[in-house]
Design a protein around this motif. Structure first.
Motif, PDB file in Angstrom:
ATOM      1  N   ALA A 312       0.734  -1.225   0.060  1.00 24.09           N
ATOM      2  CA  ALA A 312      -0.061  -0.147   0.100  1.00 24.09           C
ATOM      3  C   ALA A 312       0.887   1.354  -0.118  1.00 24.09           C
ATOM      4  O   ALA A 312       0.614   2.234  -0.816  1.00 24.09           O
ATOM      5  CB  ALA A 312      -0.965   0.106   1.048  1.00 24.09           C
ATOM      6  N   PHE A 313       1.904   1.253   0.734  1.00 23.09           N
ATOM      7  CA  PHE A 313       2.730   2.467   0.895  1.00 23.09           C
ATOM      8  C   PHE A 313       3.511   2.710  -0.491  1.00 23.09           C
ATOM      9  O   PHE A 313       3.412   3.801  -0.919  1.00 23.09           O
ATOM     10  CB  PHE A 313       3.982   1.909   1.840  1.00 23.09           C
ATOM     11  CG  PHE A 313       4.894   3.112   2.406  1.00 23.09           C
ATOM     12  CD1 PHE A 313       4.503   4.184   3.290  1.00 23.09           C
ATOM     13  CD2 PHE A 313       5.982   3.616   1.479  1.00 23.09           C
ATOM     14  CE1 PHE A 313       5.138   5.142   3.590  1.00 23.09           C
ATOM     15  CE2 PHE A 313       6.685   4.545   1.845  1.00 23.09           C
ATOM     16  CZ  PHE A 313       6.678   5.281   2.807  1.00 23.09           C
ATOM     17  N   ALA A 314       3.710   1.626  -1.339  1.00 21.56           N
ATOM     18  CA  ALA A 314       4.651   1.720  -2.374  1.00 21.56           C
ATOM     19  C   ALA A 314       3.740   2.233  -3.460  1.00 21.56           C
ATOM     20  O   ALA A 314       3.864   2.947  -4.393  1.00 21.56           O
ATOM     21  CB  ALA A 314       5.246   0.545  -3.015  1.00 21.56           C
ATOM     22  N   VAL A 315       2.214   1.857  -3.338  1.00 22.06           N
ATOM     23  CA  VAL A 315       1.404   2.413  -4.608  1.00 22.06           C
ATOM     24  C   VAL A 315       1.241   3.771  -4.296  1.00 22.06           C
ATOM     25  O   VAL A 315       1.091   4.589  -5.445  1.00 22.06           O
ATOM     26  CB  VAL A 315      -0.290   1.661  -4.141  1.00 22.06           C
ATOM     27  CG1 VAL A 315      -1.288   2.261  -5.109  1.00 22.06           C
ATOM     28  CG2 VAL A 315       0.118   0.248  -4.774  1.00 22.06           C
ATOM     29  N   SER A 361      13.939  -3.488   2.646  1.00 21.68           N
ATOM     30  CA  SER A 361      13.766  -4.259   1.418  1.00 21.68           C
ATOM     31  C   SER A 361      12.546  -3.879   0.591  1.00 21.68           C
ATOM     32  O   SER A 361      12.576  -3.837  -0.557  1.00 21.68           O
ATOM     33  CB  SER A 361      14.076  -5.872   1.659  1.00 21.68           C
ATOM     34  OG  SER A 361      15.269  -6.151   2.131  1.00 21.68           O
ATOM     35  N   LEU A 362      11.673  -3.803   1.245  1.00 18.08           N
ATOM     36  CA  LEU A 362      10.219  -3.479   0.760  1.00 18.08           C
ATOM     37  C   LEU A 362      10.048  -2.005   0.471  1.00 18.08           C
ATOM     38  O   LEU A 362       9.349  -1.641  -0.462  1.00 18.08           O
ATOM     39  CB  LEU A 362       9.177  -3.950   1.555  1.00 18.08           C
ATOM     40  CG  LEU A 362       9.021  -5.416   1.924  1.00 18.08           C
ATOM     41  CD1 LEU A 362       7.982  -5.953   3.243  1.00 18.08           C
ATOM     42  CD2 LEU A 362       8.607  -6.128   0.732  1.00 18.08           C
ATOM     43  N   ILE A 363      10.896  -1.028   0.953  1.00 16.04           N
ATOM     44  CA  ILE A 363      10.758   0.288   0.637  1.00 16.04           C
ATOM     45  C   ILE A 363      11.714   0.900  -0.127  1.00 16.04           C
ATOM     46  O   ILE A 363      11.632   1.521  -1.215  1.00 16.04           O
ATOM     47  CB  ILE A 363      10.391   1.074   2.015  1.00 16.04           C
ATOM     48  CG1 ILE A 363       9.050   0.584   2.743  1.00 16.04           C
ATOM     49  CG2 ILE A 363      10.210   2.416   1.567  1.00 16.04           C
ATOM     50  CD1 ILE A 363       8.933   1.157   4.046  1.00 16.04           C
ATOM     51  N   LEU A 364      12.954   0.701   0.483  1.00 12.37           N
ATOM     52  CA  LEU A 364      14.207   1.391  -0.383  1.00 12.37           C
ATOM     53  C   LEU A 364      14.538   0.450  -1.644  1.00 12.37           C
ATOM     54  O   LEU A 364      14.819   1.354  -2.531  1.00 12.37           O
ATOM     55  CB  LEU A 364      15.228   1.423   0.599  1.00 12.37           C
ATOM     56  CG  LEU A 364      16.618   1.829   0.128  1.00 12.37           C
ATOM     57  CD1 LEU A 364      16.500   3.473  -0.348  1.00 12.37           C
ATOM     58  CD2 LEU A 364      17.689   2.061   1.226  1.00 12.37           C
ATOM     59  N   LEU A 365      14.699  -0.716  -1.456  1.00 10.75           N
ATOM     60  CA  LEU A 365      15.249  -1.467  -2.798  1.00 10.75           C
ATOM     61  C   LEU A 365      14.224  -1.395  -4.089  1.00 10.75           C
ATOM     62  O   LEU A 365      14.857  -0.942  -5.122  1.00 10.75           O
ATOM     63  CB  LEU A 365      15.292  -2.932  -2.436  1.00 10.75           C
ATOM     64  CG  LEU A 365      15.800  -3.932  -3.488  1.00 10.75           C
ATOM     65  CD1 LEU A 365      17.070  -3.522  -3.799  1.00 10.75           C
ATOM     66  CD2 LEU A 365      15.644  -5.286  -3.135  1.00 10.75           C
TER      67      LEU A 365
END
Length: 453
Positions: A312-315, A361-365
């Motif tokens: 959700a954050f990435a979207v 891994s889920l946000i920065l990468l």
């Protein structure tokens, strides 16, 4: 000056970093920030005509649902619960206890020999499971009392156990590499092959340090003098204790590297293999099976909970143009492409002091991966390099999880300051491994190149 949507991106990232220290579950923080900033951005656009990039109407929540559903139906991620089950069952199988007993008899007579034994078992456990917490706790319970009896320095013993336990996050089959492969749409098998040599190399660097430090500073460790002479039978017994672990490693990694099974299928083979080993050692019963299954479910739920929040954050971040904003900032750095990669690795290292590897891994990468690819670097090499840099997060206070695991099981005589002092040399060795992989890319790319000709 920044655009309005860029200021919102900065506010999102800042809010996440600040709320991490509030103690709330990370999954809720990520999901809550995503909803709040989505609603706020939409209302700002509709009421005040504020430029919010592509985040202009309520369809964003439909996109979130679609992305979350895609994550839950991802075939690659099916491997996660099976690898977790394999690691937890292997912990209960009694294999590590047999290894430790035989390795102590064989190596305990040498200065630093117990440390070498612990790291060797750590390498074998790492190649059989990707569960850092289980490895650290198991190694600590098996080795710390014996090392203290042999007058090992508390800091030295703590550093050896904590660092050996973290090898499971980089040596395949690694849960971290599976997640990273999913985030950048890479082949898990390629990452496993690419990480094998650097991971084993890191373990060997640990062993070299233990041997050299024990020789140069005799006060760090003492050899045992009550052990029987080395015999052919002792060597044969030690090799026999190694065979089950090697068999499981060959069954899992061998089937992947030879193209016989996908990583997901190999995870099933590993879960079955660990269960068979527990049964062979007389450790398998309904109580063990129930306990391992419950812990597997809880760990998987924890990982996937953060997955949902991060999705959700990435979207929302991408809808605000966050990926282009971050990419533009990195490309604007007045350095060569190699210099930009070094900056990314430094950011990763510093972030590891405060954030867990899963959030990074889920946000920065996903934000930096496309930038690195656009600079012309091989993503398999970069992801392994990124994973090595991120491995330090397990040993760096205040959020070094291996330090927490270790403190929870060591005797009261080992203080927190002992643990912190003990891991410093091993963090330096990890950074040395990062530098070696950075300059010698073939450490990562050679094995996948051989596999694919």
């Amino acid at each position: 000056m920044f655009e309005t949507n860029e200021l919102i991106v900065i506010a999102m990232l800042s809010s996440f970093i600040l709320l991490i220290f509030s103690g709330y579950p990370v999954a809720w923080i990520l999901a809550g920030i995503s909803v709040l900033f989505s609603v706020g951005s939409i209302l700002a656009y509709q009421w005040f005509d504020v430029d919010t990039y592509f985040l202009t109407d309520w369809r964003i929540f439909g996109v979130m649902v679609q992305r979350i559903y895609a994550q839950m139906t991802n075939w690659v991620l099916v491997a996660l619960p099976m690898f977790i089950f394999m690691g937890l069952m292997l912990e209960r199988s009694g294999v590590a206890e047999k290894l430790m007993q035989n390795f102590v008899d064989l190596f305990g007579r040498f200065r630093g020999g117990l440390g070498v034994a612990v790291i060797t078992i750590g390498i074998l456990l790492a190649a059989s499971t990707g569960i850092v917490g289980a490895s650290v706790v198991l190694l600590a319970m098996l080795s710390i009392p014996t090392m203290l009896e042999q007058k090992y320095s508390p800091a030295f013993a703590s550093g050896i156990v904590a660092s050996a336990g973290t090898l499971g996050i980089i040596i395949p089959p690694s849960i971290m590499l599976i997640i990273m492969a999913d985030q950048l749409s890479l082949a898990v098998g390629d990452l496993f092959m690419g990480a094998l040599i650097p991971g084993v190399m890191l373990g060997l660097l640990y062993i070299a340090y233990v041997v050299i430090a024990s020789i140069m500073f005799p006060s760090l460790s003492q050899p045992r003098k009550d052990l029987p002479p080395i015999t052919f039978k002792m060597i044969l017994s030690t090799l026999a204790a190694v065979v089950p672990s090697l068999g499981l490693i060959l069954a899992v990694l061998g089937s992947i590297f030879l193209g016989i099974a996908t990583p997901t299928e190999a995870a099933g083979v590993g879960a079955l293999g660990a269960t068979v080993l527990a049964a062979m050692n007389g450790r398998l019963n309904m109580a063990v099976l129930k306990d391992v299954s419950i812990k597997t479910s809880l760990t998987t739920a924890f990982v996937f909970g953060i997955f949902l929040g991060a999705t959700a954050f990435a979207v929302v971040m991408r809808s605000l143009g966050g990926d282009e904003f971050i990419g533009g900032l990195l490309k604007a750095i007045p350095l060569s492409p190699e210099g930009i990669v070094i900056v990314i690795l430094l950011i990763t290292f510093v972030a590891g002091f405060f954030l867990d590897w899963l959030e990074i891994s889920l946000i920065l990468l996903p934000l930096v991966g496309p930038v690195v690819a656009a600079l012309g670097f091989d993503l398999t090499w970069f992801v392994v390099l990124f994973a090595l840099a991120l491995q330090t997060s397990f040993l760096t206070p205040p959020v070094g999880f291996s330090l927490f695991y270790l403190k929870g099981v060591v005797p009261p005589s080992i203080k927190t300051t002992d643990i912190y002092k003990g891991v410093i040399p091993f963090i330096m060795i990890q950074l040395l491994a990062v530098a070696m992989v950075f300059y010698w890319k073939d450490l990562v790319l050679w094995l996948p190149g051989v596999r694919y000709g």
